[in-house]
Write an enzyme that holds these catalytic residues in place. Structure first.
Site, short mmCIF file in Angstrom:
data_model
loop_
_atom_site.label_atom_id
_atom_site.label_comp_id
_atom_site.label_asym_id
_atom_site.label_seq_id
_atom_site.Cartn_x
_atom_site.Cartn_y
_atom_site.Cartn_z
N HIS A 185 78.54 49.05 55.39
CA HIS A 185 79.29 48.08 54.61
C HIS A 185 78.47 46.81 54.45
O HIS A 185 77.70 46.45 55.33
CB HIS A 185 80.62 47.77 55.31
CG HIS A 185 81.50 46.85 54.54
ND1 HIS A 185 81.34 45.47 54.58
CD2 HIS A 185 82.56 47.09 53.72
CE1 HIS A 185 82.26 44.91 53.81
NE2 HIS A 185 83.01 45.87 53.27
N ASP A 311 88.93 48.35 48.48
CA ASP A 311 88.34 47.13 49.03
C ASP A 311 89.43 46.13 49.40
O ASP A 311 89.29 44.92 49.23
CB ASP A 311 87.33 46.49 48.08
CG ASP A 311 86.21 45.75 48.82
OD1 ASP A 311 86.32 45.60 50.05
OD2 ASP A 311 85.25 45.33 48.17
#
Length: 348
Positions: A185, A311
């Site tokens: 990430h 997200d």
């Protein structure tokens, strides 16, 4: 709640949380001017979220710390059936080693408890402290075997260090052995990289995250990590941090550099760079609900390599779900995109 008439479940695979204890620790670091080893990216990112009161920052911080009713209500409002939840960036990786180990343990215990309370709605990824690779490998095993977590979250660089360094490879060894994917990430660019991005306000999600994380994944590939760990599975968000659009040039220029001997540390690989991206890497649509880019990635990587993510809570936009429902795909292909790829990859 699940809509059984739809024909598929919507599984969102890059959804963030943060224990209240971590938020408190971030605030304390910023208040004391530590910003961890002079990291301007941490100051820019968490300084904004902790220091600027607005509807957006309050929503994000509230939802990051919620692993119950408010999060589930947001999921219901957007038709998300299941979240794969992971520790928000920069996670533990901005901390000293002892604090990082303790916070990873605490975060994993809290997330596992939330999954036990809501097994139909939540799954989780194991947070680690890469500062201590041997402990991180043990925490991956604990998360997998004892806590029932479904992968590993690493928020890109750890205080400017990258996972292509063999000192971190115990992490990859553990993940490969357990067939549990590593989600790479974004983090804000490291202090050596951030300068011109920060000067222009481009250090965050608008551009800097993708530049930093795409570079990190390329470092992992060109260092031969996937030759050493051929069954290792990695996941990156934001449609691969732009790397799918560079496949041809990456292959061409990597091959040219190796043949020229330009860099003594850049060695031949067993496959092309693009092969690793097609065979060891999965990409999610987090923050990128744009049909042309999604369809391109499906074409060049393979439809089974592209899966859905929202997200949350950073990019919580209900109309984005509808946009992806309207991709030019059959119902069977939408099920692969939303559901079955995630189920197979994360062993849900």
């Amino acid at each position: 709640m699940s809509d059984t008439t739809r024909g598929y479940l919507r599984i969102a695979t890059e959804e963030a949380f943060a224990p209240p204890e971590l938020i408190t620790l971030y605030r304390d670091m910023l208040d004391r001017g530590i910003a961890s080893h002079g990291d301007p990216g941490f100051q820019s990112l968490m300084g904004f979220y902790t220091g600027h009161r607005s509807e957006r920052t309050e929503f994000v911080f509230d939802r990051l710390q919620d692993l119950g009713a408010a999060r589930i209500a947001d999921m219901d409002a957007t038709g998300i059936d299941h979240q794969v939840i992971s520790l928000t960036s920069p996670g533990t990786q901005i901390l000293g080693t002892a604090d990082a180990v303790a916070m990873a343990t605490l975060a994993n215990d809290q997330l596992a408890e939330a999954v036990r309370r809501h097994p139909d709605r939540f799954s989780g990824l194991t947070a680690i402290a890469p500062q201590d690779p041997e402990h991180a490998a043990k925490e991956i095993e604990r998360g997998h075997r004892e806590l029932g977590l479904k992968g590993v979250i690493i928020n890109s660089h750890t205080q400017g260090e990258y996972l292509d360094d063999p000192k971190f490879w115990a992490i990859f060894e553990a993940a490969e052995a357990l067939d549990t994917p590593v989600y790479l990430h974004p983090n804000t660019p490291s202090p050596r990289m951030i300068g011109p991005l920060l000067d222009a306000g481009l250090d965050g999600a608008i551009y800097g995250f993708g530049v930093e994380t795409g570079m990190h994944l390329l470092r992992i590939i060109t260092a031969g990590v996937f030759d050493r760990f051929p069954r290792l599975k990695m996941v990156v968000g934001h449609l691969g941090e732009a790397l799918p659009f560079w496949l041809y040039r990456l292959d061409y220029m990597h091959g040219a550099s190796v043949r020229a001997g330009r860099y003594p540390f850049m060695k031949p690989l067993e496959r092309n760079v693009s092969d690793y991206l097609r065979e060891n890497v999965w990409v999610t649509t987090s923050g990128m609900p744009w049909a042309p880019a999604i369809m391109f990635c499906r074409e060049v990587l393979g439809p089974e390599r592209v899966l859905y993510a929202m997200d949350y809570p950073y990019q919580y936009a209900p109309d984005e779900v509808t946009a992806q429902d309207n991709l030019p795909l059959s119902s069977a292909d939408l099920k692969v995109f939303y559901q079955t790829t995630a189920e197979e990859l994360f062993h849900l």
